[in-house]
Design an enzyme around this catalytic site. Structure first.
Site, PDB file in Angstrom:
ATOM      1  N   CYS A 104     -21.841  23.384 -12.876  1.00 25.54           N
ATOM      2  CA  CYS A 104     -22.898  23.529 -13.892  1.00 25.54           C
ATOM      3  C   CYS A 104     -22.937  22.352 -14.867  1.00 25.54           C
ATOM      4  CB  CYS A 104     -22.731  24.839 -14.646  1.00 25.54           C
ATOM      5  SG  CYS A 104     -22.978  26.262 -13.566  1.00 25.54           S
ATOM      6  N   HIS A 139     -26.889  24.263 -21.045  1.00 25.14           N
ATOM      7  CA  HIS A 139     -26.871  24.837 -19.697  1.00 25.14           C
ATOM      8  C   HIS A 139     -27.207  26.323 -19.807  1.00 25.14           C
ATOM      9  CE1 HIS A 139     -25.794  26.043 -15.764  1.00 25.14           C
ATOM     10  NE2 HIS A 139     -24.723  26.720 -16.146  1.00 25.14           N
ATOM     11  N   ASN A 150     -29.549  31.133 -13.737  1.00 27.41           N
ATOM     12  CA  ASN A 150     -28.672  29.963 -13.746  1.00 27.41           C
ATOM     13  C   ASN A 150     -28.924  29.153 -12.470  1.00 27.41           C
ATOM     14  OD1 ASN A 150     -26.596  28.121 -13.682  1.00 27.41           O
ATOM     15  ND2 ASN A 150     -24.971  29.603 -14.111  1.00 27.41           N
TER      16      ASN A 150
END
Ligand code: COA
Length: 333
Positions: A117, A258, A288
């Protein structure tokens, strides 16, 4: 600017691509013990997008084409392609090579970067250093993941979280010191590996019937443990990059976090002392999307005309590894 002096690197174009198929929270409650209220309140996610046919490069190419058009250049103008991803089309060749062939960027070199990520943030810092040193003038930086290819749709702890998407930026040198990438703080901590990983498919656990039976080809996450580290890690680096550049929350136009969990984003924002309207959030629409979340936010806010040249942005991330970091930049478009 190629006389050996340090020059600044800036994002000069940005675009994103999401597949058409929308998967709402109600899809999961139709076959798993979960519900829309739990997913929304614990994560902030309402729906995500899934690419049914195709690979990560197929998410990236439409976004790349938009970036080239936006900047008025062609694929042959590209010097370097960096692809941040944990879902490469294949183990090898790297997805940068696949993309290079698909878009016909005959003069480019490139490579993939795996920082989960934090992939986009790590790749942006890498691209910045290469551009600053004169090593490249036009870098295509792709953050793309087809998370549906490694998501266990029988695991309610993880399947509700992830979606597929790509975000792409172009990095170029600039003489304008009121724009460009200013500072970065990046970290890794391998002690986080047991809590967020995909165990099989690499050299440690090559594919066998057993690895498939154990569902080791999917994302595993101990959500609670990762959550605690993410809240501290993302908030710490985001605050630090602001403070060490002698700025305060009031100087920041947007935090670009993020998108893993709305509660982690809120904790980071509070630690930085900035209001909710100065935080880019689109987790509700996409979930996500791993390496794609930050460039997707930049792309959406840019397209909506919400960013001004010279705006201070803080990009921050936390992911598997652990990997985490924050970048301070001045918007250049
Ligand atoms: N629907 C309903 N219940 C669920 C569920 C779901 N989709 N997923 C988990 N639960 C249950 C758990 O089984 C647990 O039940 P139990 O108490 O009976 O054991 C309960 O909900 C609480 O689980 P927990 O894991 O503590 O939830 P949480 O509040 O931590 O939220 C995450 C789970 C995954 C949303 C959260 O931990 C998270 O976002 N973690 C970090 C993600 C991240 O930043 N990753 C890094 C980048 S990828």
């Amino acid at each position: 600017m190629s006389n050996g002096l340090i020059r600044r690197a800036a994002i000069t174009a940005v675009a994103h691509y999401v597949p058409e198929e929308v998967v709402p929270n109600s899809f999961f409650s139709s076959y798993l013990d979960t519900n829309d209220e739990w997913i929304r309140s614990r994560t902030g996610i309402r729906e995500r997008r899934i690419l049914r046919n195709g690979a990560t490069s197929d998410l990236a190419v439409p976004a790349i084409n938009k970036v080239l058009e936006q900047r008025g250049i062609v694929a042959d103008d590209i010097d370097l392609i960096i692809v941040a991803t944990v879902t490469p089309d294949m183990m090898f060749p790297c997805t940068a090579c696949v993309i290079q062939e698909k878009i016909g960027a005959k003069k480019a070199w490139g490579f993939d970067l795996n920082a989960a990520c934090s992939g986009f943030v790590f790749a942006l810092e890498t691209a910045r250093r290469i551009v600053e040193s004169g090593g490249a003038n036009k870098v295509l930086l792709v953050g793309a993941d087809k998370m549906s290819s490694i998501t266990d749709y029988q695991d309610r702890n993880t399947c509700i979280l992830f979606g597929d998407a790509a975000g792409v930026v172009l990095i170029e040198p600039t003489d304008d010191l009121n724009t460009g990438i200013i500072d970065a703080i990046l970290h890794i901590d391998g002690s986080g590996a047991p809590h967020l990983n995909m165990k099989a498919g690499g050299s440690l656990n090559p594919p066998t019937h057993e690895t498939i039976d154990k569902r080791w080809h999917y994302v595993f996450q101990d959500g609670k443990t990762v959550f605690k580290s993410a809240v501290v890690g993302m908030a710490d680096v985001s605050a630090e990059v602001v403070e060490r550049n002698k700025l305060t929350g009031a100087d920041i136009a947007y935090l670009v976090p993020h998108q893993a969990n709305l509660r982690i984003i809120d904790a980071t924002r509070e630690r930085m002392g900035i209001s909710a309207d100065k935080v880019m959030v689109n987790i509700d629409k996409y979930g996500n999307t791993t390496a794609a979340t930050i460039p997707m936010c930049l792309s959406e806010w840019h397209a909506a005309g919400k960013l001004k040249k010279g705006d201070n942005l803080v990009l921050s991330s936390f992911g598997a590894g652990y990997t985490w970091g924050a970048i301070l930049l001045k918007w250049a478009i």
